[in-house]
Design a protein around this motif. Structure first.
Motif, mmCIF file in Angstrom:
data_model
loop_
_atom_site.group_PDB
_atom_site.id
_atom_site.type_symbol
_atom_site.label_atom_id
_atom_site.label_comp_id
_atom_site.label_asym_id
_atom_site.label_seq_id
_atom_site.Cartn_x
_atom_site.Cartn_y
_atom_site.Cartn_z
ATOM 1 N N PHE A 57 -7.456 2.289 0.581
ATOM 2 C CA PHE A 57 -7.386 1.149 1.501
ATOM 3 C C PHE A 57 -8.392 0.044 1.158
ATOM 4 O O PHE A 57 -8.032 -1.144 1.233
ATOM 5 C CB PHE A 57 -7.580 1.617 2.944
ATOM 6 N N LEU A 76 1.091 3.836 -3.239
ATOM 7 C CA LEU A 76 0.550 5.179 -3.050
ATOM 8 C C LEU A 76 1.576 6.251 -3.393
ATOM 9 O O LEU A 76 1.276 7.210 -4.118
ATOM 10 C CB LEU A 76 0.075 5.343 -1.610
ATOM 11 N N ALA A 103 -4.276 7.364 1.369
ATOM 12 C CA ALA A 103 -4.242 6.005 1.907
ATOM 13 C C ALA A 103 -5.637 5.547 2.319
ATOM 14 O O ALA A 103 -6.012 4.380 2.117
ATOM 15 C CB ALA A 103 -3.289 5.948 3.104
ATOM 16 N N ARG A 104 -6.421 6.466 2.876
ATOM 17 C CA ARG A 104 -7.788 6.103 3.266
ATOM 18 C C ARG A 104 -8.641 5.783 2.037
ATOM 19 O O ARG A 104 -9.492 4.883 2.074
ATOM 20 C CB ARG A 104 -8.403 7.253 4.057
ATOM 21 N N ARG A 155 -2.376 10.947 3.855
ATOM 22 C CA ARG A 155 -3.314 10.324 4.798
ATOM 23 C C ARG A 155 -4.655 10.025 4.132
ATOM 24 O O ARG A 155 -5.186 8.907 4.238
ATOM 25 C CB ARG A 155 -3.506 11.240 6.009
ATOM 26 N N THR A 157 -2.964 -0.656 -5.787
ATOM 27 C CA THR A 157 -2.961 0.654 -5.139
ATOM 28 C C THR A 157 -2.544 1.742 -6.105
ATOM 29 O O THR A 157 -3.109 2.847 -6.116
ATOM 30 C CB THR A 157 -2.003 0.631 -3.928
ATOM 31 N N LEU A 207 0.816 -1.218 0.000
ATOM 32 C CA LEU A 207 0.000 0.000 0.000
ATOM 33 C C LEU A 207 0.851 1.269 0.000
ATOM 34 O O LEU A 207 0.656 2.139 -0.863
ATOM 35 C CB LEU A 207 -0.974 -0.012 1.177
ATOM 36 N N PRO A 208 1.792 1.449 0.927
ATOM 37 C CA PRO A 208 2.581 2.692 0.884
ATOM 38 C C PRO A 208 3.426 2.821 -0.383
ATOM 39 O O PRO A 208 3.594 3.927 -0.904
ATOM 40 C CB PRO A 208 3.446 2.611 2.147
#
Length: 530
Positions: free
Chosen positions: A178, A76, A174-175, A171, A145, A72-73
């Motif tokens: 997710f 992103l 990511a939300r 932030r 992602t 995910l990170p």
């Protein structure tokens, strides 16, 4: 004369075509389902199998969590920002997706031995299997992602940036991604259940190993069929919420047309954080297993044996891959055209594709073997040949081509079909002169991906291959337990090198074709083809 406007309208034909296409993709599993329905001992699969199922679920859950935490990170930050060597990092991250999982397990095992770690270390057993499976799941989450974050609009990103700077962008980004990332991570964990390769190498007995032993060692077809169907039932229970609950967000994130795609920008912290994050990722999922394969091969690279194996298997490998790509592309385009732009049909399509992709590959292979065992000899060219392997592999990987085709069709302006209808252009001519050229690059990309994925598939080829016509991964899989360590490492490195070269050359060719194509260069040129 059928008008091109039918592609932009609604009708019962869409549902009929969609259901028939999904049914065809699931056809290889039907004989086994029919056989199980006629047996009174459906749940007699053995206590060892149920314990192995519990262990496999734990390993799959661990691999999902690890893939989500790493993918995910990475996806992103790659979607939001530009940083040095980003395309190189993304290309290297894709390699574990198209390489058999047991190759990474062999690399981890060899690395553990070379480093002097014991059999109870983190690189063996259940924990080692988690790491090997996470090497596949992490790129899957990363690219999902990346695609989902790329669908964010400039307005959303700019509003978050004005409200709190880049930290707020990260932030809320990511939300936003997710749900998609967690759904794909769950899918990656489900896909590990039927894979026996890493467990056999790292000393972990999972449910995939139990099915393989029942069929290939005990020759108990009925037991293997029951075990496979119980596994399929568990996969169905695990993936049904994913398919029907997460398919809506997934369809919006992966298939919806975004007229204002995000503009990636340079940000100083991302210029060093991005390379550091991807470097750590590459070391974990790529360099450590490759180092484990390289060390034995450096001591003795068995070039002659590698050459003999390649000469014996490369033609079969290419035939299986090309047949799978052909069947997957044809059925994938059929499903994408059937779903069209209808949001409800796209959700149903994505739900069906997720279920097809999540089902154990051995289920379709065993169903085909079961049907072929009672079929007349005149069906041998279809049920007992290389064509059989290509068809079953193509049906297994049709989600790849259907997803990419549906995504590409969403980019086709509605006005093209309406203009063709106004000017009396036949549907056949519209498909050949307008839609065909527009989808050409997508077909090449999806066909290449299916070919690489089909090449890496071991279970299906192992069960369906004609005698003496194995693929290169199957040849490695069958000799890895008894051959010399240097020979296994040499074969693995040769396979990884060929796959990496294919990915690199294919990426360069695809990029050149995309930049020089008059269709992708602008919609006006393509619209004139009407």
């Amino acid at each position: 004369m059928i008008s091109p406007a039918v592609l932009e309208g609604t009708g019962a034909w869409r549902r009929i075509a969609l259901v028939s296409g999904l049914t065809l993709a699931l056809a290889p599993t039907f004989p086994l389902l029919w056989s199980a329905a006629s047996q009174a001992q459906f749940f007699d699969v053995g206590s060892g199998f149920m314990r192995a199922l519990g262990r496999s679920l734990a390993v799959g859950g661990g691999a999902s969590l690890l893939a989500l935490a790493a993918g995910l990170p990475s996806g992103l930050i790659a979607a939001l920002y530009n940083f040095p060597f980003k395309h190189v990092f993304l290309g290297a991250s894709a390699l574990p997706l198209v390489v058999p999982s047991f190759l990474w397990a062999i690399g981890l095992s060899a690395f553990r031995i070379r480093m002097g770690f014991g059999t109870d270390s983190i690189l063996s057993g259940a924990s080692g299997s988690v790491l090997a499976f996470a090497a596949f799941g992490t790129p899957l989450v990363l690219f999902a992602t990346f695609l989902a974050a790329g669908r964010l609009s400039n307005t959303q990103v700019d509003a978050a940036r004005i409200g709190g700077g880049e930290s707020t962008v990260l932030r809320y980004g990511a939300r936003a991604v997710f749900p998609v990332a967690s759904a794909v991570a769950l899918l990656a964990g489900v896909l590990t259940l039927s894979d026996p390769g890493p467990g056999q190498i790292l000393g972990f007995t999972g449910v995939g190993t139990e099915v393989l032993v029942s069929f290939s060692a005990f020759y108990d077809f009925d037991l293997a069929a029951r075990q496979c169907l119980v596994l399929a039932a568990v996969v169905f229970v695990c993936s049904t919420p994913l398919a029907f609950v997460a398919s809506g967000p997934l369809a919006d994130a992966l298939l919806a047309h975004n007229p204002h795609p995000i503009r990636r920008r340079h940000w100083t912290p991302a210029s060093w954080a991005g390379p550091m994050l991807f470097a750590a990722l590459i070391v974990g999922i790529l360099l450590v297993p490759l180092l484990g394969l390289t060390l034995p091969a450096l001591e003795r690279f068995e070039l002659n044996q590698v050459g003999d194996t390649l000469r014996r298997t490369v033609l079969n490998t290419a035939v299986y891959a090309l047949l799978a790509a052909l069947f997957a592309m044809v059925l994938g385009l059929w499903l994408a055209l059937a779903a069209g732009r209808d949001k409800s049909l796209r959700v149903i399509l994505l739900a069906g594709l997720l279920l097809i992709f999540a089902l154990p590959p051995v289920l379709g292979a065993l169903g085909t073997v079961y049907f072929a065992s009672g079929a007349p000899p005149w069906l041998d060219p279809i049920l007992r040949s290389r064509l059989t392997v290509g068809i079953v592999l193509g049906l297994k990987f049709v989600p790849v081509t259907a997803l990419l085709a549906a995504r590409a069709l969403g980019e086709v302006p509605r006005s093209w079909a309406l203009a063709g209808a106004v000017h009396g252009v036949p549907l056949r001519l519209y498909l050949v002169r307008v839609v065909g050229p527009f989808l050409l690059l997508t077909c090449i990309l999806s066909g290449g991906l299916v070919a690489l994925l089909a090449t890496a598939e071991v279970g299906t080829v192992l069960l369906l291959q004609p005698p003496g016509e194995s693929s290169l991964p199957v040849a490695i899989f069958t000799v890895m337990a008894n051959a010399r360590e240097s020979l296994v490492a040499s074969l693995c490195l040769a396979y990884v090198a060929l796959t990496a070269a294919t990915l690199g050359i294919g990426g360069l060719v695809f990029r050149f074709m995309r930049e020089t194509s008059p269709v992708t260069g602008g919609s006006a040129q393509a619209a004139r083809r009407v």
